[in-house]
Write a protein that holds these residues in place. Structure first.
Motif, mmCIF file in Angstrom:
data_model
loop_
_atom_site.group_PDB
_atom_site.id
_atom_site.type_symbol
_atom_site.label_atom_id
_atom_site.label_comp_id
_atom_site.label_asym_id
_atom_site.label_seq_id
_atom_site.Cartn_x
_atom_site.Cartn_y
_atom_site.Cartn_z
ATOM 1 N N GLY A 79 -30.425 105.845 53.512
ATOM 2 C CA GLY A 79 -31.428 106.900 53.408
ATOM 3 C C GLY A 79 -32.327 106.963 54.627
ATOM 4 N N GLY A 80 -33.617 107.197 54.366
ATOM 5 C CA GLY A 80 -34.561 107.347 55.459
ATOM 6 C C GLY A 80 -34.785 106.090 56.272
ATOM 7 N N ALA A 81 -34.345 104.957 55.771
ATOM 8 C CA ALA A 81 -34.467 103.700 56.512
ATOM 9 C C ALA A 81 -33.309 103.496 57.484
ATOM 10 C CB ALA A 81 -34.546 102.520 55.544
ATOM 11 N N THR A 82 -32.358 104.422 57.498
ATOM 12 C CA THR A 82 -31.133 104.238 58.281
ATOM 13 C C THR A 82 -31.398 104.049 59.765
ATOM 14 O OG1 THR A 82 -29.853 105.520 56.669
ATOM 15 C CG2 THR A 82 -28.900 105.249 58.863
ATOM 16 N N GLY A 83 -32.290 104.847 60.346
ATOM 17 C CA GLY A 83 -32.545 104.765 61.780
ATOM 18 C C GLY A 83 -32.996 103.386 62.213
ATOM 19 N N LEU A 84 -33.948 102.813 61.493
ATOM 20 C CA LEU A 84 -34.422 101.472 61.837
ATOM 21 C C LEU A 84 -33.415 100.407 61.438
ATOM 22 C CD1 LEU A 84 -38.271 101.451 61.143
ATOM 23 C CD2 LEU A 84 -37.037 101.798 63.287
ATOM 24 N N ALA A 85 -32.647 100.650 60.365
ATOM 25 C CA ALA A 85 -31.600 99.697 59.985
ATOM 26 C C ALA A 85 -30.537 99.624 61.085
ATOM 27 C CB ALA A 85 -30.967 100.098 58.656
ATOM 28 N N MET A 86 -30.185 100.769 61.668
ATOM 29 C CA MET A 86 -29.230 100.775 62.776
ATOM 30 C C MET A 86 -29.812 100.063 63.994
ATOM 31 S SD MET A 86 -27.250 104.450 62.675
ATOM 32 C CE MET A 86 -28.687 105.482 62.979
ATOM 33 N N THR A 87 -31.089 100.253 64.242
ATOM 34 C CA THR A 87 -31.745 99.579 65.359
ATOM 35 C C THR A 87 -31.724 98.069 65.159
ATOM 36 O OG1 THR A 87 -33.220 101.500 65.521
ATOM 37 C CG2 THR A 87 -33.832 99.534 66.764
ATOM 38 N N MET A 88 -31.991 97.658 63.938
ATOM 39 C CA MET A 88 -31.956 96.226 63.620
ATOM 40 C C MET A 88 -30.550 95.666 63.809
ATOM 41 S SD MET A 88 -33.236 94.429 60.084
ATOM 42 C CE MET A 88 -33.117 92.645 59.819
ATOM 43 N N LEU A 89 -29.535 96.403 63.363
ATOM 44 C CA LEU A 89 -28.152 95.955 63.531
ATOM 45 C C LEU A 89 -27.788 95.889 65.012
ATOM 46 C CD1 LEU A 89 -25.367 95.188 62.524
ATOM 47 C CD2 LEU A 89 -24.906 97.619 62.086
ATOM 48 N N ALA A 90 -28.185 96.900 65.778
ATOM 49 C CA ALA A 90 -27.908 96.898 67.217
ATOM 50 C C ALA A 90 -28.575 95.704 67.888
ATOM 51 C CB ALA A 90 -28.402 98.201 67.836
ATOM 52 N N HIS A 91 -29.790 95.409 67.483
ATOM 53 C CA HIS A 91 -30.523 94.245 67.998
ATOM 54 C C HIS A 91 -29.731 92.962 67.770
ATOM 55 C CE1 HIS A 91 -33.771 91.358 68.535
ATOM 56 N NE2 HIS A 91 -33.771 91.046 67.257
ATOM 57 N N HIS A 92 -29.205 92.790 66.557
ATOM 58 C CA HIS A 92 -28.439 91.585 66.242
ATOM 59 C C HIS A 92 -27.098 91.569 66.974
ATOM 60 C CE1 HIS A 92 -31.379 90.164 63.507
ATOM 61 N NE2 HIS A 92 -31.149 91.040 62.549
ATOM 62 N N LEU A 93 -26.463 92.711 67.119
ATOM 63 C CA LEU A 93 -25.185 92.779 67.831
ATOM 64 C C LEU A 93 -25.359 92.376 69.290
ATOM 65 C CD1 LEU A 93 -23.757 96.133 66.410
ATOM 66 C CD2 LEU A 93 -22.823 93.840 66.016
ATOM 67 N N VAL A 94 -26.428 92.858 69.885
ATOM 68 C CA VAL A 94 -26.691 92.542 71.283
ATOM 69 C C VAL A 94 -27.048 91.064 71.437
ATOM 70 C CG1 VAL A 94 -28.373 92.919 73.130
ATOM 71 C CG2 VAL A 94 -27.299 94.873 72.009
ATOM 72 N N GLU A 95 -27.885 90.571 70.540
ATOM 73 C CA GLU A 95 -28.260 89.156 70.594
ATOM 74 C C GLU A 95 -27.054 88.246 70.413
ATOM 75 O OE1 GLU A 95 -32.766 88.108 69.509
ATOM 76 O OE2 GLU A 95 -31.469 88.375 67.768
ATOM 77 N N ALA A 96 -26.112 88.677 69.575
ATOM 78 C CA ALA A 96 -24.929 87.859 69.295
ATOM 79 C C ALA A 96 -23.856 87.980 70.369
ATOM 80 C CB ALA A 96 -24.344 88.242 67.937
ATOM 81 N N GLY A 97 -24.056 88.865 71.316
ATOM 82 C CA GLY A 97 -23.076 89.030 72.380
ATOM 83 C C GLY A 97 -21.884 89.894 72.011
ATOM 84 N N VAL A 98 -21.977 90.613 70.904
ATOM 85 C CA VAL A 98 -20.875 91.483 70.482
ATOM 86 C C VAL A 98 -20.783 92.707 71.384
ATOM 87 C CG1 VAL A 98 -19.990 92.902 68.577
ATOM 88 C CG2 VAL A 98 -21.049 90.683 68.097
ATOM 89 N N ALA A 99 -21.930 93.200 71.844
ATOM 90 C CA ALA A 99 -21.956 94.377 72.712
ATOM 91 C C ALA A 99 -23.101 94.229 73.703
ATOM 92 C CB ALA A 99 -22.124 95.644 71.885
ATOM 93 N N ARG A 100 -22.995 94.954 74.803
ATOM 94 C CA ARG A 100 -24.052 94.920 75.814
ATOM 95 C C ARG A 100 -24.991 96.109 75.690
ATOM 96 N NH1 ARG A 100 -23.483 91.241 79.724
ATOM 97 N NH2 ARG A 100 -24.949 92.369 81.053
ATOM 98 N N ASN A 101 -24.431 97.280 75.425
ATOM 99 C CA ASN A 101 -25.227 98.506 75.312
ATOM 100 C C ASN A 101 -24.764 99.278 74.074
ATOM 101 O OD1 ASN A 101 -26.693 98.370 77.967
ATOM 102 N ND2 ASN A 101 -24.597 98.512 78.741
ATOM 103 N N VAL A 102 -25.637 99.343 73.061
ATOM 104 C CA VAL A 102 -25.291 100.005 71.806
ATOM 105 C C VAL A 102 -26.025 101.343 71.723
ATOM 106 C CG1 VAL A 102 -25.301 99.859 69.297
ATOM 107 C CG2 VAL A 102 -24.943 97.791 70.665
ATOM 108 N N LEU A 103 -25.268 102.399 71.544
ATOM 109 C CA LEU A 103 -25.830 103.732 71.354
ATOM 110 C C LEU A 103 -26.078 103.959 69.864
ATOM 111 C CD1 LEU A 103 -26.570 106.613 72.330
ATOM 112 C CD2 LEU A 103 -24.134 107.190 72.086
ATOM 113 N N VAL A 104 -27.316 104.256 69.521
ATOM 114 C CA VAL A 104 -27.695 104.576 68.145
ATOM 115 C C VAL A 104 -27.985 106.070 68.104
ATOM 116 C CG1 VAL A 104 -29.354 104.147 66.298
ATOM 117 C CG2 VAL A 104 -28.666 102.274 67.819
ATOM 118 N N VAL A 105 -27.291 106.802 67.243
ATOM 119 C CA VAL A 105 -27.415 108.265 67.293
ATOM 120 C C VAL A 105 -27.312 108.884 65.912
ATOM 121 C CG1 VAL A 105 -24.924 108.540 67.732
ATOM 122 C CG2 VAL A 105 -26.513 110.363 68.405
#
Length: 378
Positions: A79-105
């Motif tokens: 729902g309305g929390a999706t934007g920040l939930a995606m940001t949080m997931l991107a943050h963890h993906l980057v920290e874990a080394g899964v990706a370098r640059n994550v586009l959230v859109v």
């Protein structure tokens, strides 16, 4: 550690002839340009859901449309929390080394590409199929129920709620991309058409076309030095008939967890970006998050506390209530505005200090919550 290296946002309102994918693409390209990145440098993509284009593989549909081939792709729905939930997931993906640059859109032509009936039907599905949907409630009706209870428990009035609509419109009047730029007063809110009492038309966010995007990176890519300090979630219920007491809702849980993760206190915050689908949503969340005492948020609005020049500037772009609401991208505009404030690029909306910001997203009927702290670093 992760950095928000670029942001992109379209104006909200009517975009006749623009599809959801086109609006997403405009915002995504703006975010890449802001980050100084090429499309080939994006190796992860997170995409918000769409009620206009409910494709079961929307993230890869967009990746194909946008011309990228990421090594990680995921679509998110809270729902309305999706934007920040995606940001949080991107943050963890980057920290874990899964990706370098994550586009959230995310983005939708929800205003011009979906009928009123279809929109109401799609959003009403947050209700319980057996105990709620047969009674015909809409999203405003659910929040109207919550508002009545909150007003009863904490002595909040309809005029108090109207103050939040006036504040958001005041802020929107300074942003050229806002859907609504005509000033309003408390009397205008009170005189607006009843929607789901006590909520009236101007207590409710509009339906909009628009798109928003940002890039979360492992390393800085330019002058922007905004990092995600920490974040947390809480999910207490899905259906309003199963919701806990008003004093036990998820915002209090998620902010406590985020504070523990970051070591920050509410007193450290200099700028706030809080979900505001309805005036009651904003009033409750400000109080649940500790930005005001119970029943006291409206008084702080009247005193100028949350204005651009106040002690705690809030949603200086106008929020969902006046900048507009295009689905997932609506709340993502809060983060875009926060980034502009933190990097000194908010033009006539610029606040004195946005060195530490608190963002909060709410999905469903106060069901899913994401609290996030951003920090400007040198």
């Amino acid at each position: 550690m992760s950095f928000i290296t670029g942001v992109g946002l379209t104006p909200f309102g009517k975009h006749e002839g623009s599809s959801s994918l086109e609006l997403m693409s405009k915002a995504a390209q703006a975010a890449l340009d802001d980050a100084g990145l090429k499309r080939a440098e994006i190796d992860g993509i997170l995409c918000g859901y769409s009620t206009v284009s409910p494709h079961i593989m929307l993230a890869t549909v967009f990746a194909e449309h946008f011309g990228i081939r990421p090594s990680y792709a995921h679509a998110v729905q809270v729902g309305g929390a999706t934007g920040l939930a995606m940001t949080m997931l991107a943050h963890h993906l980057v920290e874990a080394g899964v990706a370098r640059n994550v586009l959230v859109v995310a983005g939708e032509n929800r205003l011009t590409g979906q009928s009123r009936d279809a929109s109401i039907q799609a959003l009403a599905q947050v209700g319980h199929p057996d105990y709620e949907l047969p009674l015909g409630p809409t999203i405003p009706a659910y929040y109207g129920l919550v508002a009545n209870r909150y007003m009863h428990e904490y002595g909040v009035t309809e005029e108090d709620l109207a103050e939040f609509a006036v504040l958001m419109r005041t802020h929107a009047c300074t942003h050229p991309g806002a859907q609504f730029q005509d000033s309003i007063e408390v009397a205008d809110v009170m005189a607006s058409k009843p929607v789901a009492m006590p909520l009236k038309l101007l207590d409710c966010c509009p339906v909009s076309d628009g798109g928003a995007a940002f890039v979360i990176s492992r390393e800085r890519t330019g002058e922007a030095r905004v990092r995600i300090r920490g974040c947390a979630q809480a999910h207490t219920h899905q259906h309003v008939t199963a919701a806990p007491a008003l004093s036990e809702l998820g915002a209090e849980i998620s902010i406590a967890r985020a504070r523990e993760v970051t070591g920050l206190a509410i007193s450290d915050v200099r700028y706030a970006a809080i979900y505001d689908s309805f005036t009651i949503t904003l009033a409750m969340l400000l109080e649940d998050l500790g930005l005001a005492g119970r029943g006291e948020a409206a008084a702080r609005v009247r005193a100028g506390h949350f204005s651009r020049n106040g002690a705690m500037p809030l949603n200086t772009h106008g929020g969902l209530l006046s900048y507009g609401h295009c689905g997932v991208g609506g709340a993502m505009a809060h983060l875009v505005e926060t980034h502009l404030q933190m990097t000194g690029r908010a033009a006539n909306r610029q606040v004195r200090d946005a060195s530490i910001a608190l963002l909060h997203g709410d999905g469903g009927v106060l069901s899913s919550h994401v609290s996030m702290f951003l920090e400007r670093v040198r």
